[in-house]
Design an enzyme around this catalytic site. Sequence first.
Site, short mmCIF file in Angstrom:
data_model
loop_
_atom_site.label_atom_id
_atom_site.label_comp_id
_atom_site.label_asym_id
_atom_site.label_seq_id
_atom_site.Cartn_x
_atom_site.Cartn_y
_atom_site.Cartn_z
N LYS A 50 16.59 40.14 14.48
CA LYS A 50 15.50 39.27 14.96
C LYS A 50 14.14 39.91 14.67
O LYS A 50 14.06 41.12 14.42
CB LYS A 50 15.68 38.99 16.45
N TYR A 66 -16.19 52.23 18.03
CA TYR A 66 -16.75 51.26 18.98
C TYR A 66 -16.83 51.83 20.39
O TYR A 66 -15.92 52.55 20.83
CB TYR A 66 -15.90 49.99 18.99
#
Length: 364
Positions: free
Chosen positions: A38, A261
Amino acid sequence: MHPVSPPRAWAEIELSALKHNLEVARERSGCRVMAVLKAGAYGHGLEEIARFLATEEVAFFGVANVGEARRIADAGVSTPIYLLGATWAGEREEIVDRGWVPCLSTLDEARHFSDLATAAGKKLTCHISVDTGMGRGGFLPADLPAAMPHLDAMPGLVIDGIGSHLPSADEDEAFTRGQAARFAEIVGLLGGAERFRWIHLGNSAGLLGYDRGPCNLARPGLMLYGISPLPGHGDALRNVMTLKSRVSVVRQLPAGHGVSYGRAFVTTRPTAVATVGIGYGDGYPRHLSGQGAEVVIRSRRFPLLGRVTMDQIMVDVTGSDVAPGDEVELFGPNIRVDEIAQKAGTIAWEILTGITPRVTRIHL
Ligand SMILES: *Cc1c(COP(=O)(O)O)cnc(C)c1O
């Protein structure tokens, strides 16, 4: 024609390691294996991994949904496909038509599948899902003895297997043992091991840490990709995915200069800062910011500085000869995914499945 540059960020996927881990899953479980593919084979590339495992005598490929099932089938792979989660009505015609194996949670679903199969002149092979504690799907054990005759009577269905899922095999041994006992009990009540061709319970942690009981099939996911959810088994497994990027530039910053940042990090000394071409837009978690994460360049570990940005990270390479173009390992043989997951406050499954399509997968 323009020249084509090598990728900025890429994941090298070692197929021989996957094969090794599959053997470990077989040995430890004493069972046949449903390889859980999956989420794009946990980020390793759905079609590529399916094609590779198609010749490895895997009993099933376990997928999350019909979209993944379709991609595997369309890749020309004929290994039986098992749908790990419940399906909704709009998906069932395709499932019947393609002969994918669903797990059943309710009599309503079962009836719908049976009707569709009958209308198509087919019989659909199904497994019963039992909810022994996961709370996500399946029949409650108390309801199954009454439901079983109805399931058996449905003309379009062949009830070929029974499975359950472990929510805490890596966290709560006492609960998991109780769950395994409840599962064995319900299998016994429904007619015993002879009644079902396939009986399955264990995910990676389940098959590594617990006896197989009545099971003849195991459903490993994570361990196939080289990571053990239980301590003490990691050394038996081989690393499959190595996430890499390159140093784009190395700059000398003075003391007192902010990096990234928010200026959450400010240099306290003259610092050689390498900028690396990978970020959270590639799936390198932003939550690693300020958590003491490291990367490997030229076989040495270097600390991440400041926040992870979308496309780039900065690394302190002071006192090294790190240069632009150098390869950087974000995780792999030298930095395990577990370490990254722990520092990012999440689990290895999420790190692997979070590597975005921008990262080129290279299957070796
Ligand atoms: C994802 C999943 C697995 C595989 O789990 P791992 O912990 O990755 O081994 C097995 N069974 C079911 C039902 C799943 O959803």
